[in-house]
Design an enzyme around this catalytic site. Sequence first.
Site, PDB file in Angstrom:
ATOM      1  N   ARG A  28       0.833  -1.279  -0.034  1.00  0.00           N
ATOM      2  CA  ARG A  28       0.041  -0.106  -0.186  1.00  0.00           C
ATOM      3  C   ARG A  28       0.862   1.239  -0.085  1.00  0.00           C
ATOM      4  O   ARG A  28       0.631   2.120  -0.600  1.00  0.00           O
ATOM      5  CB  ARG A  28      -0.810  -0.217   1.071  1.00  0.00           C
ATOM      6  CG  ARG A  28      -1.744   1.228   1.568  1.00  0.00           C
ATOM      7  CD  ARG A  28      -2.803   0.914   2.475  1.00  0.00           C
ATOM      8  NE  ARG A  28      -3.595   2.216   2.755  1.00  0.00           N
ATOM      9  CZ  ARG A  28      -3.640   2.746   3.700  1.00  0.00           C
ATOM     10  NH1 ARG A  28      -3.024   2.788   4.931  1.00  0.00           N
ATOM     11  NH2 ARG A  28      -4.483   3.921   3.836  1.00  0.00           N
ATOM     12  N   HIS A  35       0.947   4.301  -2.888  1.00  0.00           N
ATOM     13  CA  HIS A  35       0.657   5.784  -2.349  1.00  0.00           C
ATOM     14  C   HIS A  35       1.922   6.591  -2.845  1.00  0.00           C
ATOM     15  O   HIS A  35       1.501   7.737  -2.890  1.00  0.00           O
ATOM     16  CB  HIS A  35       0.169   5.644  -0.953  1.00  0.00           C
ATOM     17  CG  HIS A  35      -1.093   5.284  -0.605  1.00  0.00           C
ATOM     18  ND1 HIS A  35      -1.955   5.700   0.370  1.00  0.00           N
ATOM     19  CD2 HIS A  35      -1.905   4.306  -1.252  1.00  0.00           C
ATOM     20  CE1 HIS A  35      -3.097   5.242   0.680  1.00  0.00           C
ATOM     21  NE2 HIS A  35      -3.131   4.377  -0.488  1.00  0.00           N
ATOM     22  N   ASN A  63      -3.239   8.822   4.553  1.00  0.00           N
ATOM     23  CA  ASN A  63      -2.180   7.932   4.914  1.00  0.00           C
ATOM     24  C   ASN A  63      -1.770   8.111   6.371  1.00  0.00           C
ATOM     25  O   ASN A  63      -0.751   7.332   6.902  1.00  0.00           O
ATOM     26  CB  ASN A  63      -0.818   8.956   4.184  1.00  0.00           C
ATOM     27  CG  ASN A  63      -0.645   8.666   2.656  1.00  0.00           C
ATOM     28  OD1 ASN A  63      -1.455   7.718   2.121  1.00  0.00           O
ATOM     29  ND2 ASN A  63      -0.114   9.607   1.881  1.00  0.00           N
ATOM     30  N   HIS A  76      -5.894  -5.991  -3.098  1.00  0.00           N
ATOM     31  CA  HIS A  76      -6.710  -6.018  -1.838  1.00  0.00           C
ATOM     32  C   HIS A  76      -6.751  -7.597  -1.190  1.00  0.00           C
ATOM     33  O   HIS A  76      -7.500  -7.779  -0.412  1.00  0.00           O
ATOM     34  CB  HIS A  76      -8.088  -5.621  -2.198  1.00  0.00           C
ATOM     35  CG  HIS A  76      -7.947  -4.026  -2.171  1.00  0.00           C
ATOM     36  ND1 HIS A  76      -9.038  -3.349  -2.728  1.00  0.00           N
ATOM     37  CD2 HIS A  76      -7.224  -2.945  -1.800  1.00  0.00           C
ATOM     38  CE1 HIS A  76      -8.866  -2.043  -2.755  1.00  0.00           C
ATOM     39  NE2 HIS A  76      -7.794  -1.825  -2.223  1.00  0.00           N
TER      40      HIS A  76
END
Length: 323
Positions: free
Chosen positions: A65, A69, A97, A194
């Site tokens: 993740r 990001h 975040n 995911h």
Amino acid sequence: MAVKNTTIFSLLFSLAFLGLTCVHLTNALSSNYYDKTCPNVEATITSVVKKAMLNDRTVPAALLRMHFHDCFIRGCDGSVLLNSTKKNQAEKDGPPNISLHAFYVIDNAKKALEALCPKTVSCADILALAARDAVTLSGGPNWNVPKGRKDGRVSKATDTRQLPGPTFNISQLQQSFAQRGLGTEDLVALSGGHTLGFAHCSSFQNRIHNFSPKKSVDPTLQSSFAASLKNVCPAKNTPKNAGANLDSTPTTFDNRYYKLLLQGKSIFSSDQALATMANTKALVTKYASSKKEFEKAFVKSMIKMSSINGGGQEVRHDCRVVN
């Protein structure tokens, strides 16, 4: 993005695409970039990630993740790793975040590499390699990561508004990915990340409480699954850290995410959105039926995403501060 993942591909927030500079892919990366200057770079990072995983099974989802990001804001330049200062609030402190964690893994890898080959390996490259290791060590595919990224010097919390959110519909998701040079196939494949992680209630409350004036629950949710989510995440007095795993095998990289999506057991609105168009649903079905096809597509899209040019200009000595 199990991880404190109020979405592996971010947590809420509106589109901020008007005026957003289009980020292009770079051809400057090479799989053998450090062969002469730091030949043990990959083995060193893998060792650090593996050690962290022994103590915390949420590390793989967190690293995956974090890399996503990073690349979706200013390209893959390690800007998500920078700390805030008195004069500037950095990306890691932007609302989407706040739940990012496991930065210490990148710090430990950087420290080890500085001892082996000082001022050579960028923090952006460390993060890209750590994300790959997170997938591989969780039972997923392995691949050669192109290297040679430079670290950026700019990190702004306000830029996190550009991240795609868990309530996005298919049009918003496609627009978000297109801004980064990524297509619909990349969207569906990368959403498969995911398969790792955990989501807090706040990121999917919209589906289980007051969904619409006529329906309290999103009708695309399978009824017993929706009931289980409501039980974990009540409308009032929800426990602070309550939430749900992103799929039923949250520490194993597999294609279970797609199978559950087709059963109405996805967590985010943005997940379910993939089943609303014929072409995206076809890809979901394809990956649900073949782990091999999913892994092939995921690797291709990860390489594409991790090659987005961040325009960095330095190799940080400390991943948390500019030189």
